[in-house]
Design a protein around this motif. Sequence first.
Motif, PDB file in Angstrom:
ATOM      1  N   ILE A 164     -95.386  14.337 -15.097  1.00 50.08           N
ATOM      2  CA  ILE A 164     -94.720  15.660 -14.465  1.00 50.08           C
ATOM      3  C   ILE A 164     -94.455  14.724 -13.436  1.00 50.08           C
ATOM      4  N   ARG A 165     -93.359  14.744 -13.299  1.00 47.50           N
ATOM      5  CA  ARG A 165     -92.248  14.512 -11.823  1.00 47.50           C
ATOM      6  C   ARG A 165     -91.045  15.537 -11.563  1.00 47.50           C
ATOM      7  N   GLU A 166     -91.075  16.662 -11.583  1.00 49.10           N
ATOM      8  CA  GLU A 166     -90.427  17.298 -11.677  1.00 49.10           C
ATOM      9  C   GLU A 166     -90.546  18.506 -10.890  1.00 49.10           C
ATOM     10  N   ARG A 216     -83.896  22.163  -5.722  1.00 47.49           N
ATOM     11  CA  ARG A 216     -85.380  21.392  -6.797  1.00 47.49           C
ATOM     12  C   ARG A 216     -85.486  20.605  -7.146  1.00 47.49           C
ATOM     13  N   GLY A 217     -86.042  19.565  -7.174  1.00 54.63           N
ATOM     14  CA  GLY A 217     -85.778  18.398  -7.830  1.00 54.63           C
ATOM     15  C   GLY A 217     -87.242  17.087  -7.999  1.00 54.63           C
ATOM     16  N   ALA A 218     -87.237  16.255  -8.083  1.00 56.80           N
ATOM     17  CA  ALA A 218     -88.821  15.017  -8.380  1.00 56.80           C
ATOM     18  C   ALA A 218     -89.686  15.822  -7.178  1.00 56.80           C
ATOM     19  N   HIS A 289     -96.635  18.817  -4.471  1.00 57.54           N
ATOM     20  CA  HIS A 289     -94.746  20.171  -4.367  1.00 57.54           C
ATOM     21  C   HIS A 289     -94.863  20.300  -3.057  1.00 57.54           C
ATOM     22  N   TYR A 290     -96.199  20.862  -2.555  1.00 60.19           N
ATOM     23  CA  TYR A 290     -95.961  21.889  -1.178  1.00 60.19           C
ATOM     24  C   TYR A 290     -95.581  20.971   0.163  1.00 60.19           C
ATOM     25  N   ALA A 291     -96.519  20.046  -0.010  1.00 66.06           N
ATOM     26  CA  ALA A 291     -96.429  18.407   0.770  1.00 66.06           C
ATOM     27  C   ALA A 291     -94.558  18.197   1.040  1.00 66.06           C
ATOM     28  N   SER A 292     -93.979  18.422  -0.241  1.00 63.76           N
ATOM     29  CA  SER A 292     -92.898  17.537  -0.352  1.00 63.76           C
ATOM     30  C   SER A 292     -91.713  18.419   0.191  1.00 63.76           C
ATOM     31  N   ILE A 298     -88.318  16.200  -1.181  1.00 58.66           N
ATOM     32  CA  ILE A 298     -87.734  16.730  -2.428  1.00 58.66           C
ATOM     33  C   ILE A 298     -86.822  15.545  -3.054  1.00 58.66           C
ATOM     34  N   LYS A 299     -86.563  14.993  -4.515  1.00 60.25           N
ATOM     35  CA  LYS A 299     -85.871  13.929  -4.720  1.00 60.25           C
ATOM     36  C   LYS A 299     -84.792  14.430  -5.258  1.00 60.25           C
ATOM     37  N   GLN A 300     -82.987  14.494  -5.106  1.00 61.99           N
ATOM     38  CA  GLN A 300     -82.530  15.112  -6.580  1.00 61.99           C
ATOM     39  C   GLN A 300     -81.424  14.233  -6.836  1.00 61.99           C
TER      40      GLN A 300
END
Length: 672
Positions: A164-166, A216-218, A289-292, A298-300
């Motif tokens: 799970i990355r994204e 949304r992203g990684a 995910h929430y912390a990102s 969040i990486k695009q």
Amino acid sequence: MGLRSYKQTCIAVLCAVVCAIAIAASPFGQEMERIFFDLHAQKLAPKKAPKDVVIVALDDISFDIMAEEMDGLHWPYPRAVHAQVVENLKAAGAKAIFFDFIFDLESGYGDLDDAGFQNALTDIPIVLAAEDSDKALTEPLEQFTNGTGRAANAALPLDVDGAIRETSGSAKFAASTLQALKFFAGFNNDSSHISKLKPVAEELYLATSNSKIAPRGAITYFGKEQQFQTISYFEAYNLSLLEPYMESLKDKVIFIGSTPSVSITPDQQTDVYKTPVGMMPGVIIHAHHYASLIKNRIKQFISGPLIPFGLLVWIFFQWLGFTKFSRPILGFGFLLIGVALWEGIYLISFSKNLILPGVLPLLLSSSMYVSGLVLNYIRERDERLLTKAQLCHYLPARVAEHVLKNPNQFAMGGDKKVITILFADVAGFTTLSEEYPPEEVLEILQTHLRDMAEVIFAKEGTLDKYLGDGIMAFWGAPEAMENHADLAVQAATEMLIRVEQQNVVRRAEGTPELLLRIGVHTGEAIVGNIGSELFIDYTAIGDSVNSAARLEGVNKQFGTTLIVSDDCVNAFVGNKPKNLFPLGRFAVKGKSEPIGVNTVAFSDQEKYYRLLEKTLELFDAGDISQAKHFLEAILEESPEFGPAIFHLGRIIEGEKLQTDQSGRTFWPLHTK
């Protein structure tokens, strides 16, 4: 750069690019891309997770304690238990709560149990897990989402390798060759399934923040789950046990779910997934995910024309480098610089929450380096072929043709062969060079060397090299021949005749005459291209070559012009020449084993050589006195007969003949 070279370069670059893209787009290349991303995700993971997140872990100790205190209560718990946990967390000042359990069925403890849980879902945002995948949609009971309770998609999107990355609904790493090619062309690989529910982290973010949500992203993983504050479920259930945590829970977002230590099924852990930083339970992944989101991490995936344009610039940069640094070691250094440069670009982009193709540029650099090596090899091969064609100007036509037909013999290295080696040297050439003008000496030398080369080529020999005024030649390589010894002695005799013929002309012209001394020996030698990458020489090396050179010098001891070893005579295929006579056996300086030598006698000296032959027989018989009488008789008739002078001188000086293991006598030579 010529047209041919330009075409070769274009083809090499094209092949390198095609190979790099093919590898990067293959399943292997896709896996390397994911690993490349994971390594950087681990290396650049933030050292500290946000304090806004708290994990309530349904772990083994919670199961054990709650079973003990609640008369053997087992999972699934009554919803009144979950309601009590919610009330306690609200009392502690929690900002929002997420349950990583799907409450899609009515409670087995009755309607009042569901009603009590429903009543607890008030005051603060409480997110309940749903599962919306391309296979089915599973939502919590409607009565739980009518108030402040809300459903969110807890399904975690898996990459092709199960990691799970994204986030849900975001662009993904390529899972096929076509998707990889699309990514290189600047197109994102969007998720095929669009959920009607928001992901858990997004639902919590919208419920607790007024800021605009990031695309949304990684996910950025903040290390392992220990990064977040964690308390056990049984502590959250018991208000007295929760009391010490009250202050730390105020205004925090609470994630409730099972942890890796929980084994709901007996044979395997449940809800545990692979991530870039290791195995992790689903509830912790939602927390990351929430912390990102709250930390804007969040990486695009970068898309659009920037990707293909950047790759073209990189290809051009690599081509310029490998064109300039064509030598392998320099090219490898440039390759390392390219790898370091791309790593720096990737690190900067990664820190800016941007995802670039990581593996393809490295493959492009590597393939360009390899193609450069191949291209240089092809060009060097062409040059070698041209050199081989030019051999016809320096070797006899037969030998040159043999080399051209056997290109493997032109490679670096050599083979062990039995050959006959000839060394020839002009006596007193140094004095001649000092007494005559350089131009005249050069003309004499060129005429002499040309005559000698003609004789060697006519007798099918290989001219190894000119040694100033000397010559080294051999027979039996590169082309094998049975009569190599016969041809070498014939050539040596003809060379002496040719020198004498030229001396007649020189006497008439008033130019200095030449005295040629020759040594001929047969034995094993390494024959081939000897040297280094900078310079190679087709030659022969070995002890037999050294012996031939020593024999040429032995002529000075006997006053002869030709010395032929017994090994050479024994290698004759044809009959032994009638004018070939023995001179004796000697151990040349630096060697312990004696060697028998012979010479060619001219007609006016044959009777003296026959007497010398009898003298040598007397040596072997041990009759030194009679042998001395024979030598004195020879010198009475021919005072200049060199072989007799040599042997008689040794006897007069009192030197003793030595005997080898076969009982034959020999003299040791103290000078070369």
